[in-house]
Design an enzyme around this catalytic site. Structure first.
Site, PDB file in Angstrom:
ATOM      1  N   ASP A 237      52.750  46.797  33.461  1.00 56.68           N
ATOM      2  CA  ASP A 237      52.306  47.684  34.533  1.00 56.68           C
ATOM      3  C   ASP A 237      52.041  46.892  35.815  1.00 56.68           C
ATOM      4  O   ASP A 237      52.494  47.272  36.903  1.00 56.68           O
ATOM      5  CB  ASP A 237      51.040  48.417  34.096  1.00 56.68           C
ATOM      6  CG  ASP A 237      50.427  49.265  35.192  1.00 56.68           C
ATOM      7  OD1 ASP A 237      50.895  50.399  35.396  1.00 56.68           O
ATOM      8  OD2 ASP A 237      49.467  48.788  35.855  1.00 56.68           O
TER       9      ASP A 237
ATOM     10  N   GLY B  86      46.283  53.310  42.720  1.00 58.31           N
ATOM     11  CA  GLY B  86      45.622  54.607  42.808  1.00 58.31           C
ATOM     12  C   GLY B  86      45.242  55.032  44.206  1.00 58.31           C
ATOM     13  O   GLY B  86      46.096  55.214  45.077  1.00 58.31           O
TER      14      GLY B  86
ATOM     15  N   LYS C 299      55.483  53.933  39.434  1.00 55.17           N
ATOM     16  CA  LYS C 299      55.719  52.515  39.721  1.00 55.17           C
ATOM     17  C   LYS C 299      56.852  51.938  38.883  1.00 55.17           C
ATOM     18  O   LYS C 299      57.599  51.078  39.340  1.00 55.17           O
ATOM     19  CB  LYS C 299      54.455  51.679  39.541  1.00 55.17           C
ATOM     20  CG  LYS C 299      53.921  51.549  38.113  1.00 55.17           C
ATOM     21  CD  LYS C 299      52.843  52.542  37.840  1.00 55.17           C
ATOM     22  CE  LYS C 299      52.226  52.388  36.463  1.00 55.17           C
ATOM     23  NZ  LYS C 299      51.193  53.425  36.239  1.00 55.17           N
TER      24      LYS C 299
ATOM     25  N   LYS D  52      54.016  46.854  39.694  1.00 52.10           N
ATOM     26  CA  LYS D  52      53.317  46.962  40.976  1.00 52.10           C
ATOM     27  C   LYS D  52      53.534  45.721  41.835  1.00 52.10           C
ATOM     28  O   LYS D  52      53.662  45.829  43.066  1.00 52.10           O
ATOM     29  CB  LYS D  52      51.829  47.189  40.714  1.00 52.10           C
ATOM     30  CG  LYS D  52      51.554  48.519  40.029  1.00 52.10           C
ATOM     31  CD  LYS D  52      50.116  48.625  39.535  1.00 52.10           C
ATOM     32  CE  LYS D  52      49.884  49.944  38.814  1.00 52.10           C
ATOM     33  NZ  LYS D  52      48.533  50.035  38.222  1.00 52.10           N
TER      34      LYS D  52
ATOM     35  N   VAL E 190      50.865  52.223  43.541  1.00 53.50           N
ATOM     36  CA  VAL E 190      50.154  50.945  43.446  1.00 53.50           C
ATOM     37  C   VAL E 190      48.673  51.173  43.727  1.00 53.50           C
ATOM     38  O   VAL E 190      48.308  51.620  44.807  1.00 53.50           O
ATOM     39  CB  VAL E 190      50.706  49.904  44.436  1.00 53.50           C
ATOM     40  CG1 VAL E 190      49.950  48.594  44.308  1.00 53.50           C
ATOM     41  CG2 VAL E 190      52.195  49.687  44.231  1.00 53.50           C
TER      42      VAL E 190
ATOM     43  N   ARG F  76      56.334  70.813  30.379  1.00 53.64           N
ATOM     44  CA  ARG F  76      57.096  70.824  29.126  1.00 53.64           C
ATOM     45  C   ARG F  76      56.967  72.163  28.426  1.00 53.64           C
ATOM     46  O   ARG F  76      57.937  72.699  27.884  1.00 53.64           O
ATOM     47  CB  ARG F  76      56.608  69.714  28.206  1.00 53.64           C
ATOM     48  CG  ARG F  76      56.971  68.315  28.677  1.00 53.64           C
ATOM     49  CD  ARG F  76      56.439  67.270  27.702  1.00 53.64           C
ATOM     50  NE  ARG F  76      56.783  65.922  28.130  1.00 53.64           N
ATOM     51  CZ  ARG F  76      56.356  64.815  27.524  1.00 53.64           C
ATOM     52  NH1 ARG F  76      55.570  64.908  26.460  1.00 53.64           N
ATOM     53  NH2 ARG F  76      56.710  63.636  27.972  1.00 53.64           N
TER      54      ARG F  76
ATOM     55  N   ILE G  81      43.664  53.393  46.459  1.00 53.75           N
ATOM     56  CA  ILE G  81      43.557  52.325  47.461  1.00 53.75           C
ATOM     57  C   ILE G  81      44.768  52.365  48.391  1.00 53.75           C
ATOM     58  O   ILE G  81      45.903  52.238  47.942  1.00 53.75           O
ATOM     59  CB  ILE G  81      43.475  50.948  46.783  1.00 53.75           C
ATOM     60  CG1 ILE G  81      42.294  50.901  45.818  1.00 53.75           C
ATOM     61  CG2 ILE G  81      43.357  49.844  47.823  1.00 53.75           C
ATOM     62  CD1 ILE G  81      42.238  49.640  44.982  1.00 53.75           C
TER      63      ILE G  81
END
Length: 433
Positions: A201, A134, A105, A205, A132, A47, A136
């Site tokens: 959130d 992080g 997401k 996901k 979805v 920005r 993992i």
């Protein structure tokens, strides 16, 4: 193409973008060896440009579209978030033949079909492992490792903020409002935590996971959603009394109707989870996802579900894969939506209930309550009664029944003469029934 450079544009320089850009600059030799060609950071869209961003100023630009349009950019990494202008930027990249890696997401939950079609038309990659949970790895296993299997259920804890809050409530006995305030002070909750605590959130996901697991386009609007803001310390205590804990779950399930036809159920809500279930021991800001497949059985994925470093790890994994594909002239597997299963009405979803009510302590209460459950064809598994200062507290745990039948039962209980109030209604997941 083996000798050409792979140019990368990064959109966004927040916690994740900063880590991605830093690693691209510091690990360029390693990435060159892994990819088979130099992976070069061409620029970062921000920005405002300032010298204290940790990235050379000459790489920063406020013109994201111009950066995406550069001829020497092959892969666009999007870590800005939100819908617009990100949707337009990603479509522009895909339509011009550039591969895209995104952690967005919210965008994917509503526009996966449009983005996947654009990627397919241009024969490029659209990767989103970081969208979805992080760090993992669950997106790629669903798309590739389990491509030959039949997935029946995906259930998980996919939001670190709510899991931190519920874990702290269970550990300390504190009220929701107090733990939420503490989560904000520790940086686990945003200044406006609505997206997390009201389940938006997690619903985004869940839509992504359901789409992958069942080869069907599922959007956030298809996901039934409840948050945790109504969970009380009394709910947590009641869960402990039946050897359970409370978790906000994202549940994606294949429902087989009486006619043998499959449909998809996707839902997010707080639920009781037995302490013996692996998800019950996922605490703090950690995430975990359990996948149940016919041949593979139960698989569990566990780890850091958010944060700059963990999310950047997933982004860079996708980036390296996309870069390899560019070098070797191919692309990875794209969207699979061949099944086109219908969404199951939420009322048809089978579940169990844990119902707490304050009742008058007199003869006939139990039989009246039991009759109300029987009237709606809901079988009772466990009944527990405790004396209180106001009469008695009655807890009923049901066997499996449809959501509609259970909701009708709960509504009718409030009208019973002997029931002073239905104080808590929670679903029970993770049991054998």
């Amino acid at each position: 193409m083996a000798n050409r450079e792979i140019g990368v544009a990064v959109l966004g320089l927040g916690n994740v973008g900063s880590e991605v850009a830093r690693l691209l600059l510091e690990s360029s030799d390693d990435y060159k060896s892994r990819v088979g060609a130099p992976v070069i950071l061409r620029g970062v869209a921000v920005r405002t440009i300032s010298a204290d961003r940790g990235i050379p100023v000459d790489l920063l630009t406020t013109d994201a579209q111009a950066l995406v349009d550069r001829d020497d950019v092959d892969i666009v990494v999007e870590v800005i978030g939100g819908i617009e202008p990100v949707r337009t930027l990603i479509l522009s990249a895909l339509n011009s033949g550039k591969s895209v890696v995104t952690a967005n997401k919210a965008l994917l939950a509503d526009y996966t079909g449009e983005l996947a079609d654009a990627a397919k038309s241009s024969n490029v990659d659209l990767y989103f492992e970081a969208a979805v949970a992080g760090a993992i790895p669950v997106v790629r296993p669903l798309m590739q490792s389990l491509a030959g299997d039949r997935v029946n259920r995906v259930v998980g804890i996919v939001n670190g903020t709510t899991n931190f809050i519920l874990s702290a409530m269970a550990e300390t006995g504190a009220a929701y409002e107090d733990v939420l305030a503490e989560a904000g002070r520790l940086g686990y909750a945003e200044a406006d935590p609505t997206a997390d605590v009201e389940g938006y959130d997690a619903a985004a996901k869940a839509a992504i996971l359901a789409s992958l697991a069942f080869h069907t386009r599922v959007t956030a609007a298809d996901v039934y959603r409840e948050g945790i803001s109504a969970i009380t310390a009394e709910d947590i205590a009641s869960a402990k009394a039946v050897d359970c804990t409370v978790k906000l779950l994202a549940i994606c399930e294949r429902i087989i109707g009486a006619d043998g036809v499959s449909s998809v159920s996707a839902r997010v809500y707080p639920a009781l989870v037995p302490l013996a279930h692996p998800l019950a021991n996922v605490n703090g800001a950690f995430n975990a996802i359990v996948v149940e497949a016919e041949a593979a059985g139960r698989l569990m994925f566990y780890g850091q579900g958010a944060g700059g470093g963990p999310t950047a790890s997933s982004v860079l994994g996708d980036l390296i894969s996309a870069a390899r594909n560019r070098v070797h002239g191919g692309k990875g597997p794209g969207e699979s939506n061949y099944a086109q299963l219908a969404m199951s009405p939420f009322g048809d979803t089978p579940t169990r209930y844990h119902v707490c009510m304050e009742v008058t302590d007199r003869v006939g209460v139990l039989s009246a309550v039991a009759a109300e459950f029987a009237k709606h064809n809901v079988s009772i598994s466990v009944v527990r009664q405790e004396d209180t200062d106001y009469g008695a507290s009655l807890v009923v745990v049901t066997h499996m029944a449809t959501e509609a039948a259970l909701q009708e039962t709960v509504a009718s209980l409030a009208d019973l003469e002997y029931v002073n109030a239905v104080t808590s209604v929670l679903r029970l997941e993770g049991t054998a029934e």
